[in-house]
Design a protein around this motif. Structure first.
Motif, PDB file in Angstrom:
ATOM      1  N   VAL A  95       0.875  -1.179   0.000  1.00  0.00           N
ATOM      2  CA  VAL A  95       0.000   0.000   0.000  1.00  0.00           C
ATOM      3  C   VAL A  95       0.909   1.225   0.000  1.00  0.00           C
ATOM      4  O   VAL A  95       1.211   1.793   1.053  1.00  0.00           O
ATOM      5  N   PRO A  96       1.344   1.683  -1.164  1.00  0.00           N
ATOM      6  CA  PRO A  96       2.369   2.730  -1.224  1.00  0.00           C
ATOM      7  C   PRO A  96       1.911   4.091  -0.713  1.00  0.00           C
ATOM      8  O   PRO A  96       2.741   4.952  -0.438  1.00  0.00           O
ATOM      9  N   GLU A  97       0.595   4.299  -0.574  1.00  0.00           N
ATOM     10  CA  GLU A  97       0.102   5.580  -0.082  1.00  0.00           C
ATOM     11  C   GLU A  97       0.235   5.728   1.431  1.00  0.00           C
ATOM     12  O   GLU A  97       0.098   6.837   1.960  1.00  0.00           O
ATOM     13  N   VAL A  98       0.480   4.625   2.144  1.00  0.00           N
ATOM     14  CA  VAL A  98       0.516   4.635   3.609  1.00  0.00           C
ATOM     15  C   VAL A  98       1.961   4.647   4.094  1.00  0.00           C
ATOM     16  O   VAL A  98       2.779   3.827   3.674  1.00  0.00           O
ATOM     17  N   GLU A  99       2.246   5.585   5.002  1.00  0.00           N
ATOM     18  CA  GLU A  99       3.546   5.638   5.671  1.00  0.00           C
ATOM     19  C   GLU A  99       3.322   5.396   7.153  1.00  0.00           C
ATOM     20  O   GLU A  99       2.437   5.995   7.764  1.00  0.00           O
ATOM     21  N   THR A 100       4.101   4.500   7.732  1.00  0.00           N
ATOM     22  CA  THR A 100       3.983   4.174   9.145  1.00  0.00           C
ATOM     23  C   THR A 100       5.009   4.972   9.935  1.00  0.00           C
ATOM     24  O   THR A 100       6.198   4.971   9.588  1.00  0.00           O
ATOM     25  N   THR A 101       4.565   5.654  10.980  1.00  0.00           N
ATOM     26  CA  THR A 101       5.470   6.536  11.713  1.00  0.00           C
ATOM     27  C   THR A 101       6.548   5.769  12.459  1.00  0.00           C
ATOM     28  O   THR A 101       7.555   6.356  12.840  1.00  0.00           O
ATOM     29  N   PRO A 152       4.538   0.617  22.617  1.00  0.00           N
ATOM     30  CA  PRO A 152       4.859   1.268  21.337  1.00  0.00           C
ATOM     31  C   PRO A 152       3.747   2.208  20.892  1.00  0.00           C
ATOM     32  O   PRO A 152       2.590   2.105  21.305  1.00  0.00           O
ATOM     33  N   ARG A 153       4.121   3.128  20.031  1.00  0.00           N
ATOM     34  CA  ARG A 153       3.184   4.074  19.414  1.00  0.00           C
ATOM     35  C   ARG A 153       3.287   3.885  17.905  1.00  0.00           C
ATOM     36  O   ARG A 153       4.262   4.283  17.279  1.00  0.00           O
ATOM     37  N   ILE A 154       2.292   3.246  17.330  1.00  0.00           N
ATOM     38  CA  ILE A 154       2.308   2.922  15.902  1.00  0.00           C
ATOM     39  C   ILE A 154       1.164   3.672  15.229  1.00  0.00           C
ATOM     40  O   ILE A 154      -0.008   3.473  15.564  1.00  0.00           O
ATOM     41  N   MET A 155       1.526   4.553  14.299  1.00  0.00           N
ATOM     42  CA  MET A 155       0.563   5.385  13.601  1.00  0.00           C
ATOM     43  C   MET A 155       0.770   5.217  12.099  1.00  0.00           C
ATOM     44  O   MET A 155       1.875   4.927  11.638  1.00  0.00           O
TER      45      MET A 155
END
Length: 321
Positions: free
Chosen positions: A90-96, A289-292
């Motif tokens: 899913v190239p539109e999504v970036e995970t922080t 953890p903080r995963i966004m």
């Protein structure tokens, strides 16, 4: 609050609850993973333009639904480079969580890398990709995993900040332009610094109006941030620093800000043209953890009060990521 009926015969159940006086509202009564009619999309857009950032809670979105929701409001950005935590399919999504990799890749612990990016109280404030000539118009950020405390994000309303300036200062800044450059907020290490070399090898810089006209609302936006702005054009370094510090302090006055406490399933949708935000520095629990996940929408080239657009200095051309 019931929305107006711009494109539908029946009113929606959307509820918009302001969170602070100048910025931020929580929206209830909508499932972002489900089909959204045109009236609901129009009401959400209107709330974003009015409140600059809106929040949704209890949403169950996967990556595909996240992108589908964002696409109702614009064209998602596809970044040329992402970290290993982002979904490959899913190239539109970036995970922080990608950010946690950066320090290690350049010989630093993450905490040192973060300190060097935030060596003053104002340095952490930024809009997304503000050094580009066409910064993203908006960002949709969703929380997957968050710590039990800490990890809040804060936003500031740059339209309210401009309106709050005195008239002589507004007239002064209306005609100014400033250089925005990737990495200018980074405090280099003594001696060899692999991250600094990386920044120099991947430079992006533009000259933006210090006051931009919002393309949808017509508002004047005090277009400053602490992480990208290098210098105000035409001013000496001491003059520029003094003016920028004054304007940044104005922009992040508490009355122009809102702070959001994340929960799993929370979504924030903000106008990247009219806000700056501050990511948290208080996520101290390593066992929490903080995963966004982030989707950004393509933006336009800012235009100043005099009608002059921003100009690229180095880096990607408009529309190319």
């Amino acid at each position: 609050m019931t929305t107006d009926r711009e494109t539908a015969e029946e009113p929606t159940a959307l509820e918009v609850r302001p969170a602070a006086g100048h910025i931020g509202a929580e929206i209830g009564g909508v499932d972002l993973a489900g089909p959204l009619d045109d009236a609901t999309v129009a009401a959400i857009r209107a709330a974003v333009l009015r409140w600059k950032v809106v929040f949704f809670r209890g949403q169950e979105l996967d990556h595909a639904a996240h992108v589908a929701f964002a696409r109702r409001f614009g064209e998602p950005v596809v970044l040329g480079r992402r970290g290993g935590a982002s979904p490959a399919d899913v190239p539109e999504v970036e995970t922080t969580a990608d950010r946690l990799e950066l320090g290690g890749r350049f010989g630093m612990e993450h905490e040192e890398w973060l300190r060097r990016r935030r060596h003053t109280l104002l340095r952490g404030w930024h809009c997304d990709h503000g050094a580009r000539v066409d910064p993203p118009a908006a960002t949709v950020l969703r929380a997957e995993t968050v710590p039990p405390y800490g990890g809040d994000t804060t936003w500031a309303n740059l339209a309210a900040a401009y309106a709050g300036l005195s008239e002589p200062v507004r007239r002064f800044v209306d005609g100014l332009r400033a250089e925005h450059r990737l990495g200018v907020g980074y405090q280099a290490r003594t001696g060899d610094d692999a991250y600094l070399r990386h920044l120099l090898d991947h430079q992006v810089a533009s000259v933006h109006p210090l006051v931009r006209i919002h393309p949808e609302t017509g508002e004047r936006i005090l277009y400053v941030n602490g992480y990208y702005v290098e210098q105000i054009a035409g001013l000496s370094r001491p003059e520029s620093r003094a003016v920028l510090d004054m304007l940044l302090e104005q922009a992040v006055r508490p009355e122009y800000t809102v702070r959001f406490r994340w929960e799993p399933g929370s979504v924030a949708f903000w106008d990247n043209r009219a806000t700056i935000h501050l990511a948290p520095a208080d996520t101290t629990r390593l066992d929490a953890p903080r995963i966004m996940h982030r989707v950004m929408l393509a933006g336009d080239v800012p235009v100043g009060v005099d009608g002059s657009p921003s100009e690229p200095l180095v880096g990607t051309a408009p529309g190319r990521w």
